[in-house]
Design a protein around this motif. Structure first.
Motif, short mmCIF file in Angstrom:
data_model
loop_
_atom_site.label_atom_id
_atom_site.label_comp_id
_atom_site.label_asym_id
_atom_site.label_seq_id
_atom_site.Cartn_x
_atom_site.Cartn_y
_atom_site.Cartn_z
N ASN A 1 0.83 -1.21 0.00
CA ASN A 1 0.00 0.00 0.00
C ASN A 1 0.87 1.25 0.00
O ASN A 1 0.57 2.22 -0.68
CB ASN A 1 -0.92 -0.02 1.23
CG ASN A 1 -1.62 1.29 1.47
OD1 ASN A 1 -2.08 1.95 0.56
ND2 ASN A 1 -1.69 1.68 2.71
N VAL B 1 -5.75 -1.73 -2.83
CA VAL B 1 -4.77 -1.58 -1.75
C VAL B 1 -3.83 -0.43 -2.05
O VAL B 1 -3.57 0.43 -1.21
CB VAL B 1 -4.00 -2.90 -1.52
CG1 VAL B 1 -2.80 -2.68 -0.59
CG2 VAL B 1 -4.92 -3.96 -0.94
N ALA C 1 -4.34 0.09 4.82
CA ALA C 1 -4.42 -1.36 4.61
C ALA C 1 -3.56 -2.07 5.64
O ALA C 1 -2.85 -3.01 5.33
CB ALA C 1 -3.98 -1.70 3.19
N ILE D 1 -8.32 -4.38 5.00
CA ILE D 1 -7.97 -5.13 3.79
C ILE D 1 -9.19 -5.89 3.27
O ILE D 1 -9.48 -5.89 2.07
CB ILE D 1 -6.79 -6.09 4.05
CG1 ILE D 1 -5.55 -5.30 4.49
CG2 ILE D 1 -6.49 -6.92 2.80
CD1 ILE D 1 -4.46 -6.16 5.11
#
Length: 175
Positions: A102, A137, A145, A151
């Motif tokens: 991320n 993401v 995340a 997530i």
């Protein structure tokens, strides 16, 4: 861990220390019993159960992922603090890997795999939706995340978007 958690004088007699040893042993027995169970019986473990065994790094957000990791072990695979701590560390490392992606640029670190998500305790990622999930993401701000819940929500959003596109492709307009 139990002795260190006691206030001054809380572990200065044999009786007090024995009570702490017994509590830690019972906690490990409970974790191994869950490992040998079916996911329903005995009931799911709690953060407190892990803490009582001296295991660190379990929190409400990664609890389900840790429980799944424990449940996936063979008999005897979660009957020591070291074994259980290794499982917790693996879950936390997998979550950190997703967050590192991320925070990356889409090239470094390398793209996540479906197995990376499984290791983090996230479900619903397949070869068919992996690129969409990775895009979700990558689009998050730093820290967006870094938990199983965050997530999983990104996976759900990607899957919902793909379903809407497929519905449109099939001539159905969905709002």
């Amino acid at each position: 861990a139990q002795v260190l958690a006691q206030s001054t004088g809380g572990a200065d007699t044999c009786t007090e220390v024995q009570a702490l040893v017994t509590a830690a042993s019972n906690a490990l027995i409970k974790i191994e019993a869950y490992n040998n169970g079916d996911g329903t019986t005995p009931p799911a473990l709690t953060v407190t159960d892990y803490q009582a065994a001296g295991v660190t790094g379990v929190n409400p957000d990664n609890l389900a992922a840790v429980n799944a990791k424990v449940l996936a072990q063979s008999a005897g695979g979660a009957d020591t603090v070291g074994e259980v701590q290794t499982l917790v560390n693996a879950v936390n490392t997998a979550i950190a890997k997703v967050e590192a992606y991320n925070n990356g640029d889409g090239i470094t670190p390398s793209a996540l795999t479906a197995q990376d998500y499984v290791d983090a305790g996230v479900s619903g990622v397949t070869a068919d939706n992996l690129a969409a999930v990775n895009a979700q993401v990558l689009a998050q701000a730093a820290g967006g995340a870094d938990s199983v819940g965050e997530i999983q929500a990104l996976v759900t959003a990607a899957n919902n978007a793909l379903a809407k596109i497929e519905a449109y492709n099939n001539g159905r307009s969905e709002e």
